[in-house]
Enzyme design. Structure first.
Site, PDB file in Angstrom:
ATOM      1  N   TYR A 181      15.807  45.065  34.442  1.00 50.57           N
ATOM      2  CA  TYR A 181      14.346  45.051  34.307  1.00 50.57           C
ATOM      3  C   TYR A 181      13.749  43.968  35.193  1.00 50.57           C
ATOM      4  O   TYR A 181      12.824  44.216  35.982  1.00 50.57           O
ATOM      5  CB  TYR A 181      13.962  44.813  32.851  1.00 50.57           C
ATOM      6  CG  TYR A 181      12.530  44.374  32.662  1.00 50.57           C
ATOM      7  CD1 TYR A 181      11.475  45.239  32.929  1.00 50.57           C
ATOM      8  CD2 TYR A 181      12.228  43.077  32.222  1.00 50.57           C
ATOM      9  CE1 TYR A 181      10.153  44.831  32.771  1.00 50.57           C
ATOM     10  CE2 TYR A 181      10.917  42.667  32.062  1.00 50.57           C
ATOM     11  CZ  TYR A 181       9.887  43.542  32.344  1.00 50.57           C
ATOM     12  OH  TYR A 181       8.587  43.139  32.189  1.00 50.57           O
ATOM     13  N   GLY A 224      -0.968  51.180  27.010  1.00 51.82           N
ATOM     14  CA  GLY A 224      -0.057  50.132  26.589  1.00 51.82           C
ATOM     15  C   GLY A 224      -0.794  48.964  25.960  1.00 51.82           C
ATOM     16  O   GLY A 224      -2.033  48.903  25.956  1.00 51.82           O
ATOM     17  N   PHE A 225      -0.044  48.021  25.462  1.00 48.86           N
ATOM     18  CA  PHE A 225      -0.596  46.860  24.764  1.00 48.86           C
ATOM     19  C   PHE A 225      -1.584  46.084  25.643  1.00 48.86           C
ATOM     20  O   PHE A 225      -2.767  45.939  25.318  1.00 48.86           O
ATOM     21  CB  PHE A 225       0.572  45.983  24.312  1.00 48.86           C
ATOM     22  CG  PHE A 225       0.205  44.624  23.783  1.00 48.86           C
ATOM     23  CD1 PHE A 225      -0.924  44.435  23.000  1.00 48.86           C
ATOM     24  CD2 PHE A 225       1.008  43.528  24.064  1.00 48.86           C
ATOM     25  CE1 PHE A 225      -1.248  43.171  22.508  1.00 48.86           C
ATOM     26  CE2 PHE A 225       0.704  42.277  23.584  1.00 48.86           C
ATOM     27  CZ  PHE A 225      -0.432  42.091  22.806  1.00 48.86           C
ATOM     28  N   ILE A 226      -1.123  45.613  26.787  1.00 45.14           N
ATOM     29  CA  ILE A 226      -1.989  44.822  27.660  1.00 45.14           C
ATOM     30  C   ILE A 226      -3.050  45.703  28.307  1.00 45.14           C
ATOM     31  O   ILE A 226      -4.220  45.318  28.399  1.00 45.14           O
ATOM     32  CB  ILE A 226      -1.154  44.083  28.723  1.00 45.14           C
ATOM     33  CG1 ILE A 226      -0.186  43.101  28.056  1.00 45.14           C
ATOM     34  CG2 ILE A 226      -2.050  43.354  29.713  1.00 45.14           C
ATOM     35  CD1 ILE A 226       0.809  42.456  29.009  1.00 45.14           C
TER      36      ILE A 226
END
Length: 334
Positions: free
Chosen positions: A152, A11-13
């Protein structure tokens, strides 16, 4: 060589964190399900850059029974960063089951593995969305956060409570991070910066929610990773001794929440202007109402972060946006 587990490594992070941990001399094990929530080829491109002698990758879902337990028993991690989650406020309205499985069940599997094979520090990602309907700003970690606005956010708040119970029962040093609108190169295609940049460069209109009357505490990825790295060496103490009056340290567990933000909320229209300047093009704005589950503003109080990790000079939004646009143009050759 110390060893770290990063869930959500593609993922991005997770990608940026894995790079930092490797640079700091860690052997890194990355776990990711490689789901198709967004372009899998982007995730694979991140993974390709991570390949090296000190990085190994495991493909799998955190909610798979026994997977994390096996990893923990085989590897005996010093640090564990739990970033894997089904993200996206609006998507959680359409497919809430995915959020239950990944965010709740997956976190349970991780906590059970950490209970059996405790790391020195367990670090779990939460979200600024946990503050929900709070209107008093800036958000402080010690505020009540009882009225989440999306499923979420509710799953992430539940994860905080689950982690606290395990920290209390099994003396697991645990830090929860509430992230504030992270952006930068290699970002997620479902985030505003990615969508706006793509649309503007393609000459398409952009959807601007709440008619542009929104503020976000945009946090550049390098600032966030620096904070994660520094806080990894600051596990919550078992004695309940706070570092300051604003400390969120639990009185009954080595557990705390830390905001990671820029503490400088930016008007959405100014953020769009920064993208226009970086691309050299004007945006065709489609002004629409607020979407379900969204909030009009976020703003982090970062006093606790500064006390624990020291000052971190924020990257200005115009510079951060320019870095993203430069990466986007190079990656997509446009």
């Amino acid at each position: 060589m110390p060893k770290a587990l990063v869930t959500g490594a593609a993922g991005f992070i997770g990608f940026h964190l894995c790079r930092r941990l490797s640079a700091e001399g860690f052997e890194v094990v990355g776990l990711d399900a490689m789901t198709d929530y967004y372009d899998v080829s982007l995730k694979q491109a991140r993974l390709d850059l991570l390949q090296g002698p000190d990085f190994s990758f495991v493909q799998g879902r955190v909610e798979e029974p026994g997977l994390l337990m096996r990893l923990f028993s085989e590897q005996r991690f010093d640090l564990v960063f739990h970033l894997a989650a089904q993200a996206g406020v609006r998507h959680s309205i359409e497919v809430p089951r995915d959020y239950l499985d990944s965010n709740i069940v997956g976190s349970f599997e991780l906590l059970e593995a950490a209970r059996a094979y405790p790391p020195r520090h367990l670090l779990l990602a939460s979200t600024s969305s946990a503050y929900g309907a709070n209107t008093e700003m800036p958000y402080r970690e010690t505020m009540r956060a009882d009225h989440q606005m999306s499923f979420y956010a509710a799953t992430k708040k539940a994860t905080e409570a689950m982690a606290h119970s395990y920290a209390h029962l099994f003396a697991l040093p645990t830090t929860m991070f509430r992230f504030f609108t992270v952006y930068g190169p290699w970002g997620r295609p479902d985030m505003a910066l990615f969508k706006f940049t793509r649309a503007i460069l393609n000459g398409d209109p952009i959807d601007v929610y709440n008619f542009g009357d929104m503020k976000r505490d945009f946090t550049y990825i390098d600032n966030l990773v620096e904070a994660l790295w520094r806080l990894a060496g600051q596990p919550p103490p078992p004695d309940g001794k706070s570092v300051c009056a604003e400390d969120s340290l639990s009185p009954v567990a080595p557990w705390r929440i830390v905001n990671i933000g820029n503490s400088q909320p930016v008007q959405l229209t100014d953020f769009i202007a920064a993208i226009e300047a970086a691309t050299g093009r004007s945006a065709d704005r489609n002004l629409i109402p607020m979407q379900p589950g969204d909030v009009p503003a976020t703003w982090a109080d970062t006093m606790l972060l500064t006390r624990l990790a020291g000052p971190i000079t924020p990257i200005p939004v115009d510079k951060g946006v320019q870095c993203f646009v430069d990466w986007y143009r190079e990656y997509y050759d446009c």
